[in-house]
Structures are given as C-alpha cells and as structure tokens.
Write a protein that holds these residues in place. Sequence first.
Motif, PDB file in Angstrom:
ATOM      1  N   VAL A 103       3.604 -21.767   6.649  1.00 10.25           N
ATOM      2  CA  VAL A 103       5.037 -21.912   6.430  1.00 10.25           C
ATOM      3  C   VAL A 103       5.541 -20.554   5.971  1.00 10.25           C
ATOM      4  N   THR A 104       6.661 -20.112   6.522  1.00  9.94           N
ATOM      5  CA  THR A 104       7.244 -18.850   6.064  1.00  9.94           C
ATOM      6  C   THR A 104       8.758 -18.994   5.988  1.00  9.94           C
ATOM      7  N   ASP A 105       9.323 -18.306   5.030  1.00  8.56           N
ATOM      8  CA  ASP A 105      10.779 -18.251   4.950  1.00  8.56           C
ATOM      9  C   ASP A 105      11.291 -16.820   5.073  1.00  8.56           C
ATOM     10  N   THR A 106      10.370 -15.864   5.212  1.00 12.54           N
ATOM     11  CA  THR A 106      10.805 -14.463   5.265  1.00 12.54           C
ATOM     12  C   THR A 106      10.151 -13.633   6.368  1.00 12.54           C
ATOM     13  N   ALA A 107       9.069 -14.107   6.969  1.00  8.62           N
ATOM     14  CA  ALA A 107       8.299 -13.258   7.881  1.00  8.62           C
ATOM     15  C   ALA A 107       8.171 -13.846   9.285  1.00  8.62           C
ATOM     16  N   GLY A 108       9.157 -14.584   9.709  1.00  4.49           N
ATOM     17  CA  GLY A 108       9.107 -15.224  11.019  1.00  4.49           C
ATOM     18  C   GLY A 108       8.862 -14.253  12.158  1.00  4.49           C
ATOM     19  N   ARG A 117       2.124 -21.369  18.424  1.00  2.33           N
ATOM     20  CA  ARG A 117       3.055 -22.424  18.813  1.00  2.33           C
ATOM     21  C   ARG A 117       3.914 -22.688  17.590  1.00  2.33           C
ATOM     22  N   THR A 118       5.185 -22.976  17.797  1.00  3.94           N
ATOM     23  CA  THR A 118       6.091 -23.243  16.692  1.00  3.94           C
ATOM     24  C   THR A 118       6.276 -24.747  16.544  1.00  3.94           C
TER      25      THR A 118
END
Length: 127
Positions: A103-108, A117-118
């Motif tokens: 899970v990331t909120d800054t490094a997509g 795969r997303t």
Amino acid sequence: MNVTRYERSHLPGVQAICAAEDWPSLSENTERAHAVLTAPGVTTVVAVEHDEVVGFAYLQSDGHIQAHLSMLAVRADHRRRGIGRALLEYAAPLTGALRIDLVTDTAGDFYKSLPHRTYQGFRIYPG
C-alpha cells in the motif's frame, strides 16, 4: 552503495530515516523496532553508503506465496538513484514468496515503474 541484510548496528540509521519520514512506529522505541525488524517471517534489508544507512526495506512473508512490503524508504538526499529498486530486487528472493503486495500513498509512480498489477486496497485499524 551496498545492499545487505539488516543487523542491529543499522538500527540508528533506519530509525533516523523513519523519523525524517514522520513514521513513529519504528523511530520511537529502539527495542520494539529491532524486534519488529527481526521477527519471524520478516525480511529487512538496508542500503549502506560510506557506513551510513541510506535506505531500507521491511517485508513480511509466509515464505511461500505471499509477501507484504510494509516499509520502504530512502533518505531524501539519496532518492532517484536506484536505491529503492535495488532494495526490492535484493529483498524479494529472500522472502521466498511468489508475489509482494503493498500500500502506498506517496510513491505510486515508483511502484508503477515495476512489473505489477494494480488492485484496490484497504488498511484496517482494529479496535
């Protein structure tokens, strides 16, 4: 730069990176942090340059199928030099897993540059 398995001597560098990222989970308690980074099923690796930790990756795995990348961070002054990718390439086979979820909120953008795969994801905070 050298990527290697985490040892206790790396802990101050890992904690400094976590503090800089405002991640208190590992930076607030030294004994807890070391226990977490060396727990059964955990793979922790560090990137070291000139005897300083410049990045780390912390993964949890069942050792066969599934791993979870719980934390990956590179010091701000060392980013965009391939260190994050090197950490993942070194750590992934050590987990024994076939895949790694995260899970990331800054490094997509970084993770999109890797084969992936997303999926939609959630982080649950019990009680």
